[in-house]
Write a protein that holds these residues in place. Structure first.
Motif, PDB file in Angstrom:
ATOM      1  N   VAL A 201       5.625  18.275   8.929  1.00  0.00           N
ATOM      2  CA  VAL A 201       4.174  18.127   8.997  1.00  0.00           C
ATOM      3  C   VAL A 201       3.866  16.703   9.434  1.00  0.00           C
ATOM      4  CG1 VAL A 201       3.747  19.841   7.192  1.00  0.00           C
ATOM      5  CG2 VAL A 201       4.002  17.437   6.569  1.00  0.00           C
ATOM      6  N   SER A 202       2.654  16.475   9.894  1.00  0.00           N
ATOM      7  CA  SER A 202       2.240  15.133  10.291  1.00  0.00           C
ATOM      8  C   SER A 202       1.892  14.310   9.056  1.00  0.00           C
ATOM      9  CB  SER A 202       1.036  15.201  11.233  1.00  0.00           C
ATOM     10  OG  SER A 202       1.367  15.904  12.417  1.00  0.00           O
ATOM     11  N   PHE A 203       2.122  13.008   9.141  1.00  0.00           N
ATOM     12  CA  PHE A 203       1.775  12.130   8.027  1.00  0.00           C
ATOM     13  C   PHE A 203       1.497  10.735   8.556  1.00  0.00           C
ATOM     14  CE2 PHE A 203       6.403  12.675   8.320  1.00  0.00           C
ATOM     15  CZ  PHE A 203       6.810  11.376   8.589  1.00  0.00           C
ATOM     16  N   THR A 204       1.031   9.868   7.680  1.00  0.00           N
ATOM     17  CA  THR A 204       0.647   8.505   8.044  1.00  0.00           C
ATOM     18  C   THR A 204       1.746   7.524   7.677  1.00  0.00           C
ATOM     19  OG1 THR A 204      -1.682   9.028   7.641  1.00  0.00           O
ATOM     20  CG2 THR A 204      -1.098   6.701   7.721  1.00  0.00           C
ATOM     21  N   ARG A 205       1.880   6.480   8.459  1.00  0.00           N
ATOM     22  CA  ARG A 205       2.896   5.468   8.182  1.00  0.00           C
ATOM     23  C   ARG A 205       2.644   4.810   6.825  1.00  0.00           C
ATOM     24  NH1 ARG A 205       4.103   1.563  13.011  1.00  0.00           N
ATOM     25  NH2 ARG A 205       4.961   3.549  13.713  1.00  0.00           N
ATOM     26  N   LEU A 206       3.734   4.594   6.095  1.00  0.00           N
ATOM     27  CA  LEU A 206       3.625   4.034   4.747  1.00  0.00           C
ATOM     28  C   LEU A 206       4.938   3.364   4.384  1.00  0.00           C
ATOM     29  CD1 LEU A 206       2.329   3.815   1.841  1.00  0.00           C
ATOM     30  CD2 LEU A 206       3.373   6.047   1.385  1.00  0.00           C
ATOM     31  N   ARG A 246      10.150  15.609  -1.744  1.00  0.00           N
ATOM     32  CA  ARG A 246      10.649  16.894  -2.248  1.00  0.00           C
ATOM     33  C   ARG A 246      10.473  18.003  -1.217  1.00  0.00           C
ATOM     34  NH1 ARG A 246       8.217  14.865  -7.016  1.00  0.00           N
ATOM     35  NH2 ARG A 246       6.305  16.041  -6.618  1.00  0.00           N
ATOM     36  N   GLN A 247       9.467  17.888  -0.384  1.00  0.00           N
ATOM     37  CA  GLN A 247       9.211  18.901   0.642  1.00  0.00           C
ATOM     38  C   GLN A 247      10.060  18.683   1.896  1.00  0.00           C
ATOM     39  OE1 GLN A 247       5.024  18.270   1.153  1.00  0.00           O
ATOM     40  NE2 GLN A 247       4.436  19.691  -0.484  1.00  0.00           N
ATOM     41  N   ARG A 291      13.419  23.570  -4.979  1.00  0.00           N
ATOM     42  CA  ARG A 291      12.637  24.741  -4.582  1.00  0.00           C
ATOM     43  C   ARG A 291      13.123  25.268  -3.236  1.00  0.00           C
ATOM     44  NH1 ARG A 291       6.166  24.439  -4.316  1.00  0.00           N
ATOM     45  NH2 ARG A 291       6.485  24.395  -6.575  1.00  0.00           N
ATOM     46  N   THR A 292      13.390  24.347  -2.288  1.00  0.00           N
ATOM     47  CA  THR A 292      13.889  24.769  -0.974  1.00  0.00           C
ATOM     48  C   THR A 292      15.240  25.454  -1.099  1.00  0.00           C
ATOM     49  OG1 THR A 292      12.719  22.957   0.133  1.00  0.00           O
ATOM     50  CG2 THR A 292      14.557  23.967   1.320  1.00  0.00           C
TER      51      THR A 292
END
Length: 328
Positions: A201-206, A246-247, A291-292
């Motif tokens: 998924v897309s996410f923001t730099r951190l 975790r995802q 979970r995966t």
């Protein structure tokens, strides 16, 4: 004081010392065999053997006296180190004051937030923060690794961070697996001890250092960054990172780097399950969430018509042995 005195004699040196005692506590230089030279050096460094050059003889010394002498030297050295440690802040006091007196080029606009503009200044400030908080570094890098021109520098920073006992976890987007430069960077980073997963998924730099300082973009072009030290905000960002972690899925970066075919996650789960690993151990090994892993195991149970995890592992081991693979 020689550093060697901190190391006890190894088995070979101990055996030689006992043998010398059996010969009256002396051994002639000419009687020393080549294979015993390392043991003689250990015993000499410790003071358990003393060379009488005029006689060409090594004499065995009392271990009690040696122990007392070394203990005294260590205590004296410890006292000197403690004194130096107490003086060090005072010795660097003028430099500390000079560091603190330098005005921030980009002053805080709100409590707990410092804004820094310009990539050079941002990298400089990140290096300072990482040095101040060496225990843990968390990063989310959309797309993959930083520009190729800075990858060598990034690897060196990672090496220093990990060498000091810190941990390093990074999340890339799935597309990073298709970029050769990023794959090579990730393979070398994970070889050093870093952990890198990909998130579909897309996410923001951190970036988060020591769970105390977070760095986030302050402009859409990433030309400025906000360094956040507010505990509540940093805690929120840490929890958000852990959720994404975790995802995210693990990747065999080393296999990708050499052009090998990376087994699918499903295949990797099956192989480890056949080896007898637990669900938790598989998740840890592959860098996946439990979970995966549970989802993959559920599909495998359907495929093998197994009612329990033990039965599934047993059937998979039997299947792989039947295909010519080792059952061990």
């Amino acid at each position: 004081m020689p550093e060697a005195v901190l190391d006890p004699p190894d088995d070979a040196a101990r055996d030689l010392y006992r043998a010398i005692l059996g010969e009256g506590g002396r051994i002639r230089v000419g009687e020393i065999r080549p294979e015993d030279e390392a043991a003689v050096k250990q015993l000499t460094d410790l003071g358990l053997l003393v060379l009488r050059a005029a006689d060409g003889v090594y004499s065995a010394m009392n271990p009690r006296a040696v122990s007392e002498r070394i203990g005294t030297e260590l205590r004296e050295e410890g006292a000197r180190l403690i004194t130096r440690a107490a003086l060090l802040p005072r010795m660097l006091d003028d430099l500390t004051q000079a560091y603190d007196a330098v005005p921030r080029r980009y002053p805080e606009r709100s409590p707990g937030v410092e804004y820094v503009a310009g990539m050079l200044q941002i990298r400089h400030r990140i290096a300072q923060v990482q040095n101040d908080h060496p225990s843990e570094a968390l990063a989310m890098q959309p797309g993959g690794a930083r520009p190729s021109a800075l990858m060598d520098d990034g690897l060196e920073q990672s090496r220093r961070h990990l060498a000091r006992g810190g941990t390093l976890r990074t999340i890339y987007e799935v597309s990073a697996r298709l970029d050769p430069a990023t794959v090579a960077f990730a393979a070398r980073s994970t070889e050093l001890g870093a952990a890198i997963r990909v998130l579909p998924v897309s996410f923001t730099r951190l970036m988060i250092f020591g769970r105390a300082v977070a760095v986030i973009p302050a402009a859409s072009d990433h030309g400025s960054a906000a360094f956040v030290e507010d505990p509540a905000v940093v805690d929120f960002l840490v929890r958000d990172f852990e959720l994404h972690w975790r995802q995210a899925e693990g990747v065999n970066w080393a296999a990708l780097a050499v052009g090998g075919a990376e087994p699918t996650i499903h295949e990797q789960v099956g192989r480890l399950l056949a080896q007898g690993l637990t669900q938790r151990a598989i998740a840890s090994r592959l860098g996946l969430s439990e979970r995966t892993v549970a989802g993959h195991i559920a599909r495998l149970r359907e495929l093998y018509d197994a009612e329990t995890l033990f039965q599934l592992g047993w059937q998979m081991r039997g299947s792989r042995t039947g295909d010519g693979e080792s059952g061990g």
